[in-house]
Design a protein around this motif. Structure first.
Motif, PDB file in Angstrom:
ATOM      1  N   GLY A  25       0.759   9.359   4.508  1.00 58.24           N
ATOM      2  CA  GLY A  25      -0.336   8.635   3.416  1.00 58.24           C
ATOM      3  C   GLY A  25      -1.781   9.002   3.137  1.00 58.24           C
ATOM      4  O   GLY A  25      -1.741  10.254   3.035  1.00 58.24           O
ATOM      5  N   LEU A  50       1.948  -5.954  10.719  1.00 51.84           N
ATOM      6  CA  LEU A  50       1.447  -6.045   9.022  1.00 51.84           C
ATOM      7  C   LEU A  50       2.394  -7.267   8.073  1.00 51.84           C
ATOM      8  O   LEU A  50       2.319  -7.877   7.980  1.00 51.84           O
ATOM      9  N   MET A 102      -5.822  -3.252   9.331  1.00 50.36           N
ATOM     10  CA  MET A 102      -5.670  -4.411   8.462  1.00 50.36           C
ATOM     11  C   MET A 102      -6.636  -5.387   8.639  1.00 50.36           C
ATOM     12  O   MET A 102      -6.788  -5.890   9.701  1.00 50.36           O
ATOM     13  N   GLU A 127      -3.613   9.801   6.842  1.00 52.54           N
ATOM     14  CA  GLU A 127      -3.286  11.191   7.370  1.00 52.54           C
ATOM     15  C   GLU A 127      -4.306  12.527   6.356  1.00 52.54           C
ATOM     16  O   GLU A 127      -4.991  13.469   7.398  1.00 52.54           O
ATOM     17  N   HIS A 172       3.641   4.999  10.544  1.00 53.68           N
ATOM     18  CA  HIS A 172       4.553   5.369  10.005  1.00 53.68           C
ATOM     19  C   HIS A 172       5.333   6.557  10.576  1.00 53.68           C
ATOM     20  O   HIS A 172       4.739   7.802  10.283  1.00 53.68           O
TER      21      HIS A 172
HETATM   22  N1  LIG Z   1       1.673  -0.002   5.036  1.00 52.35           N
HETATM   23  C1  LIG Z   1       0.085   0.279   4.916  1.00 52.35           C
HETATM   24  C2  LIG Z   1      -0.129   1.733   4.254  1.00 52.35           C
HETATM   25  O1  LIG Z   1       1.264   1.429   4.070  1.00 52.35           O
HETATM   26  C3  LIG Z   1      -1.293   2.530   3.676  1.00 52.35           C
HETATM   27  O2  LIG Z   1      -1.137   3.669   4.439  1.00 52.35           O
HETATM   28  P1  LIG Z   1      -2.321   4.505   3.975  1.00 52.35           P
HETATM   29  O3  LIG Z   1      -2.160   5.042   2.279  1.00 52.35           O
HETATM   30  O4  LIG Z   1      -3.726   3.570   3.714  1.00 52.35           O
HETATM   31  O5  LIG Z   1      -2.425   5.811   4.787  1.00 52.35           O
END
Ligand SMILES: NCC(=O)COP(=O)(O)O
Ligand SMILES: NC(=O)C1=CN([C@@H]2O[C@H](COP(=O)(O)OP(=O)(O)OC[C@H]3O[C@@H](n4cnc5c(N)ncnc54)[C@H](O)[C@@H]3O)[C@@H](O)[C@H]2O)C=CC1
Length: 339
Positions: free
Chosen positions: A134, A270, A152, A137, A165
């Motif tokens: 995502g 989450l 969050m 990283e 993840h």
């Molecule tokens: N569940 C949160 C998400 O997927 C956000 O990921 P990112 O793109 O901020 O790494």
């Protein structure tokens, strides 16, 4: 005044739509001004579909930012009339990556103060050949930040994640004293310097039911989590736990006892967070040398183009990016994690 760069996210998702709605609803704020890194044609299509009287206006770093318009740094010119909402392609994936890369470059060159990202599809990212799970990283890599974390943030609850993840079956193997301790330290630093909380109170959730209950249901609490907490307390951090995960979120949100809950895995944090803050929550990447916030939701392909996506999370995320940026400037320190 802080200039906040909003990256448009996946062009086929709700990113363009929430940006247009945000500009349409926004009350100007003397502390920051937003600009968009994205595709002017697609934003124009959204303006038409949402009957927005503001229109995209091309902007370049260093130029004045137009008022009563949507200032956009044009980084792609996708065929907006044939783009299908909810259907990402290789070209939309490459475009969404270019918005992020340019945003990082402009913050590093001090032409922007922070970036605020709209959602990308992780699947589309992988299909386009990028192996990052995502934004988090990817941004850690682009800014060469070895210690980073996902937070969050909402008014009632903030959570940070030790693992992000990965498959649930991998979680316990990824937990270690070092990983938990590292996250406690980053969270503490960020709460102080980014959020301006003088004495942060941090709680750590266990990973097993009832936090293991004297090893009846697992020993990760005794072997990994508790030693990390003890070490952090020796360093002067106000941290406690491990607490049973089923009650600690209620305690924090209802009574305000803690500023942040450290969570062992993604959904542990989450699920309670989104129950409380789905529409106004903000995703913040801690540990980066640049300021990055994000909406807390995804690309929502199921509603893209329908004109019903809400922009509340984006509104909060832009504002928080500016606040963090100002807090860092007050401390004359762009990178609070350098030492
Ligand atoms: N569940 C949160 C998400 O997927 C956000 O990921 P990112 O793109 O901020 O790494
Ligand atoms: N920061 C980011 O880039 C994020 C990206 N994603 C990605 O987004 C894609 C879709 O993920 P999902 O799990 O389906 O989550 P999602 O958040 O896109 O959608 C979940 C549900 O919430 C609704 N929803 C989401 N945002 C909304 C908004 N602003 N207004 C009204 N309704 C909204 C959607 O219509 C859907 O019913 C995945 O590829 C995922 O990896 C997910 C979370 C964050």
């Amino acid at each position: 005044m802080n200039i906040i760069g909003i990256t448009m996210g996946c062009p086929a998702g709700i990113g363009p739509e929430i940006i247009v709605r945000y500009f349409k609803q926004r009350t100007p704020d003397s502390r920051f001004t937003p600009i968009v890194l994205g595709d002017p044609g697609i934003l124009q299509r959204c303006c038409n579909e949402l009957e927005c009287s503001l229109l995209p206006s091309l902007w370049q770093p260093g130029l004045d930012i137009p008022e009563r318009a949507i200032p956009v740094l044009s980084l792609s010119q996708l065929p907006s009339d044939t783009l299908e909402w909810g259907k990402p392609t290789l070209n939309t994936a490459k475009a969404m990556v270019s918005y992020i890369e340019k945003g990082v470059e402009l913050v590093q060159n001090s032409q922007l103060d922070a970036i605020c990202t709209c959602p990308i599809s992780k699947d589309a990212l992988q299909n386009a050949g990028y192996t990052y799970p995502g934004h988090t990283e990817m941004l850690a890599d682009l800014t060469r930040s070895p210690r980073y974390a996902m937070m969050m943030a909402g008014k009632r609850l903030k959570v940070t994640l030790v693992t992000i993840h990965c498959a649930l079956k991998e979680v316990t193997a990824l937990l270690s004293i070092h990983a938990v301790l590292k996250l406690i330290r980053i969270t503490n630093l960020s709460l102080k310097n980014d959020f301006g909380i003088a004495s942060p109170r941090i709680a750590v959730a266990g990973v097993n039911p009832h936090a293991g209950e004297n090893r009846l249901f697992g020993d990760e609490e005794d072997l990994l989590i508790h030693p990390a907490i003890l070490q952090a307390r020796e360093e002067g951090i106000d941290v406690s736990g491990p607490f049973p995960p089923d009650t600690i979120f209620f305690t924090a949100a209802e009574y305000g006892t803690y500023d942040t809950i450290i969570c062992m895995y993604h959904d542990q944090g989450l699920i309670p967070f989104k129950l409380l803050h789905f529409h106004d929550g903000v995703n913040v990447t801690l540990g980066l040398s640049i300021v990055r916030t994000s909406v807390d939701h995804g690309t929502a392909y199921d509603i893209a183009g329908k004109g019903i996506a809400r922009c509340d999370s984006l509104t909060e995320a832009v504002q928080l990016a500016s606040e963090i940026s100002s807090n860092r400037k007050k401390r004359l320190c762009n990178n609070i994690y350098e030492t």
